[in-house]
Motif scaffolding. Structure first.
Motif, PDB file in Angstrom:
ATOM      1  N   ARG A 182       0.850  -1.189   0.000  1.00  0.00           N
ATOM      2  CA  ARG A 182       0.000   0.000   0.000  1.00  0.00           C
ATOM      3  C   ARG A 182       0.887   1.241   0.000  1.00  0.00           C
ATOM      4  O   ARG A 182       1.821   1.352   0.799  1.00  0.00           O
ATOM      5  CB  ARG A 182      -0.905   0.001   1.236  1.00  0.00           C
ATOM      6  N   ILE A 183       0.609   2.177  -0.901  1.00  0.00           N
ATOM      7  CA  ILE A 183       1.389   3.405  -1.045  1.00  0.00           C
ATOM      8  C   ILE A 183       0.524   4.587  -0.642  1.00  0.00           C
ATOM      9  O   ILE A 183      -0.549   4.804  -1.204  1.00  0.00           O
ATOM     10  CB  ILE A 183       1.871   3.588  -2.503  1.00  0.00           C
ATOM     11  N   TRP A 184       1.008   5.347   0.334  1.00  0.00           N
ATOM     12  CA  TRP A 184       0.230   6.505   0.780  1.00  0.00           C
ATOM     13  C   TRP A 184       1.154   7.473   1.523  1.00  0.00           C
ATOM     14  O   TRP A 184       2.284   7.147   1.869  1.00  0.00           O
ATOM     15  CB  TRP A 184      -0.928   6.082   1.671  1.00  0.00           C
ATOM     16  N   GLY A 185       0.653   8.680   1.765  1.00  0.00           N
ATOM     17  CA  GLY A 185       1.422   9.693   2.479  1.00  0.00           C
ATOM     18  C   GLY A 185       2.266  10.521   1.534  1.00  0.00           C
ATOM     19  O   GLY A 185       2.121  10.474   0.308  1.00  0.00           O
ATOM     20  N   GLY A 186       3.173  11.312   2.109  1.00  0.00           N
ATOM     21  CA  GLY A 186       4.063  12.140   1.313  1.00  0.00           C
ATOM     22  C   GLY A 186       5.114  11.315   0.591  1.00  0.00           C
ATOM     23  O   GLY A 186       5.210  10.093   0.768  1.00  0.00           O
ATOM     24  N   MET A 238       8.398   6.362  -0.461  1.00  0.00           N
ATOM     25  CA  MET A 238       9.694   5.757  -0.757  1.00  0.00           C
ATOM     26  C   MET A 238      10.004   4.621   0.216  1.00  0.00           C
ATOM     27  O   MET A 238      10.504   3.559  -0.180  1.00  0.00           O
ATOM     28  CB  MET A 238      10.786   6.822  -0.731  1.00  0.00           C
ATOM     29  N   PHE A 239       9.727   4.824   1.492  1.00  0.00           N
ATOM     30  CA  PHE A 239       9.927   3.756   2.473  1.00  0.00           C
ATOM     31  C   PHE A 239       9.063   2.542   2.138  1.00  0.00           C
ATOM     32  O   PHE A 239       9.522   1.393   2.187  1.00  0.00           O
ATOM     33  CB  PHE A 239       9.584   4.249   3.881  1.00  0.00           C
ATOM     34  N   GLN A 240       7.815   2.781   1.817  1.00  0.00           N
ATOM     35  CA  GLN A 240       6.899   1.681   1.524  1.00  0.00           C
ATOM     36  C   GLN A 240       7.345   0.919   0.277  1.00  0.00           C
ATOM     37  O   GLN A 240       7.376  -0.328   0.281  1.00  0.00           O
ATOM     38  CB  GLN A 240       5.478   2.241   1.355  1.00  0.00           C
ATOM     39  N   TYR A 241       7.713   1.647  -0.755  1.00  0.00           N
ATOM     40  CA  TYR A 241       8.135   0.992  -1.990  1.00  0.00           C
ATOM     41  C   TYR A 241       9.440   0.226  -1.773  1.00  0.00           C
ATOM     42  O   TYR A 241       9.607  -0.892  -2.286  1.00  0.00           O
ATOM     43  CB  TYR A 241       8.303   2.014  -3.114  1.00  0.00           C
ATOM     44  N   PRO A 284      -1.871   2.331  -4.568  1.00  0.00           N
ATOM     45  CA  PRO A 284      -1.793   3.737  -4.137  1.00  0.00           C
ATOM     46  C   PRO A 284      -3.141   4.262  -3.665  1.00  0.00           C
ATOM     47  O   PRO A 284      -4.161   4.087  -4.331  1.00  0.00           O
ATOM     48  CB  PRO A 284      -1.319   4.464  -5.405  1.00  0.00           C
ATOM     49  N   LEU A 285      -3.124   4.893  -2.497  1.00  0.00           N
ATOM     50  CA  LEU A 285      -4.344   5.501  -1.977  1.00  0.00           C
ATOM     51  C   LEU A 285      -4.446   6.943  -2.461  1.00  0.00           C
ATOM     52  O   LEU A 285      -3.433   7.608  -2.688  1.00  0.00           O
ATOM     53  CB  LEU A 285      -4.354   5.484  -0.450  1.00  0.00           C
ATOM     54  N   GLU A 286      -5.648   7.422  -2.593  1.00  0.00           N
ATOM     55  CA  GLU A 286      -5.877   8.811  -2.963  1.00  0.00           C
ATOM     56  C   GLU A 286      -6.258   9.580  -1.703  1.00  0.00           C
ATOM     57  O   GLU A 286      -7.286   9.317  -1.090  1.00  0.00           O
ATOM     58  CB  GLU A 286      -6.990   8.908  -4.000  1.00  0.00           C
ATOM     59  N   LEU A 287      -5.382  10.514  -1.308  1.00  0.00           N
ATOM     60  CA  LEU A 287      -5.614  11.302  -0.109  1.00  0.00           C
ATOM     61  C   LEU A 287      -5.798  12.768  -0.486  1.00  0.00           C
ATOM     62  O   LEU A 287      -5.186  13.262  -1.435  1.00  0.00           O
ATOM     63  CB  LEU A 287      -4.436  11.163   0.861  1.00  0.00           C
ATOM     64  N   ASP A 288      -6.607  13.453   0.273  1.00  0.00           N
ATOM     65  CA  ASP A 288      -6.910  14.853  -0.014  1.00  0.00           C
ATOM     66  C   ASP A 288      -5.852  15.763   0.611  1.00  0.00           C
ATOM     67  O   ASP A 288      -6.140  16.626   1.434  1.00  0.00           O
ATOM     68  CB  ASP A 288      -8.305  15.213   0.519  1.00  0.00           C
ATOM     69  N   ALA A 337       0.184  13.320  -3.051  1.00  0.00           N
ATOM     70  CA  ALA A 337      -0.120  12.758  -4.367  1.00  0.00           C
ATOM     71  C   ALA A 337       0.898  11.668  -4.692  1.00  0.00           C
ATOM     72  O   ALA A 337       2.051  11.726  -4.265  1.00  0.00           O
ATOM     73  CB  ALA A 337      -0.068  13.858  -5.424  1.00  0.00           C
ATOM     74  N   PHE A 338       0.460  10.665  -5.438  1.00  0.00           N
ATOM     75  CA  PHE A 338       1.368   9.584  -5.815  1.00  0.00           C
ATOM     76  C   PHE A 338       2.589  10.175  -6.511  1.00  0.00           C
ATOM     77  O   PHE A 338       2.462  10.923  -7.479  1.00  0.00           O
ATOM     78  CB  PHE A 338       0.654   8.598  -6.738  1.00  0.00           C
TER      79      PHE A 338
END
Length: 292
Positions: free
Chosen positions: A10-14, A19-22, A40-44, A49-50
């Motif tokens: 799961r990819i999310w955050g700044g 980068m840590f997740q990947y 990738p999650l879509e966050l407001d 942003a991805f």
């Protein structure tokens, strides 16, 4: 799932979080000899942003079956519903319980879905060179001011990062992360000045006015503004030494540095005091980094 089944992260955050997740996902997939998928999650949030495409990475995105009865029951149809969506994964799921530690991670098998922060180089220690190559931004150098590149390439250059943004704008986020102020940066700059006499300071921030106030007494100081996040990250990584903020973005700027003799000064208070009482952070910092 059977042997050879891909793993998914799961990819999310700044960008720093992503980068840590990947990196953790890549390391696990490489050890298992399987494909890595991303979710990738879509966050407001503008900074969330991805962003992995800035490295030229184009991993295959997991596409769950959102027409199934399970998906309709969970309501897990949108990419903002991360906790619900991951339940649609057909294989085992690994949900990290700690910020920078992961019991059992090294024993995970094919077909696993990963969810967490994974903020420690221990998750990808066996493929550091791979990660450096994957996160190379050498192609960005041509877009940068040659004078700035020359300053960053000095053996006495110091990258100093000030993190504000949502840390300062959102009361809940401030209560979680805290804000590093004048006292911290004065101590860090004083120590770095002893380690690197005649330092040239390159100051980066998402709030350059706040950074200006915090660093205006530094000699040979250059405020870096008007750049994209990938330009900032590349220029940070070119610097010889680093004073980082409580920010995964500047963590990566320091970690990606090519100077084997670099000094990195990091804040011991990575979170606000109350948050530090419950979040384990010791494995966040690579060996040799100086904690203040």
């Amino acid at each position: 799932m059977q042997d050879g089944a891909p793993v998914c992260v799961r990819i999310w955050g700044g960008l720093g979080n992503q980068m840590f997740q990947y990196a953790a996902g890549h390391a696990l997939a490489k050890r298992l000899g399987v494909e890595l998928l991303v979710d990738p999650l879509e966050l407001d949030l503008a900074h969330a942003a991805f962003g992995l495409d800035v490295f030229g990475l184009a991993p295959r995105i997991w596409q769950p079956d959102t027409t199934s009865l399970k998906a309709r029951v969970l309501g897990a149809l949108g990419r903002s519903s991360g906790k619900k969506r991951q339940k649609l994964w057909a294989g085992p799921r690994y949900v990290q319980k700690d910020f920078c530690h992961g019991d059992g991670f090294s024993g995970l098998g094919p077909g696993t879905y990963l969810s967490g922060y994974f903020q420690s180089e221990q998750f990808f220690a066996d493929c550091r060179d791979d990660i450096r190559a994957l996160f190379s931004l050498d192609h960005v150098a041509a877009t940068l001011d040659p004078a700035r590149l020359a300053l960053a390439d000095l053996p006495t250059s110091v990258c100093l990062h000030v993190r504000r943004g949502d840390y300062a704008a959102n009361a809940k986020t401030t209560a979680t992360h805290g804000l590093l102020g004048t006292e911290h940066y004065s101590r860090a700059a004083g120590l770095m000045a002893r380690l690197v006499p005649e330092a040239t300071w390159l100051v980066f921030s998402d709030d350059i006015s706040a950074a200006d106030d915090l660093t205006r007494t530094l000699p040979r100081r250059i405020l870096i503004e008007g750049q994209s996040r990938e330009q900032d990250l590349h220029l940070m990584s070119r610097c010889a030494h680093h004073v980082i903020a409580n920010s995964s973005f500047s963590w990566w700027g320091a970690w990606l540095s090519r100077n084997p003799d670099r000094h990195v000064i990091a804040p011991r208070k990575w979170f606000a005091r109350d948050e530090l009482r419950r979040v384990y952070v010791d494995e966040l910092f690579p060996a040799g980094w100086i904690l203040l």
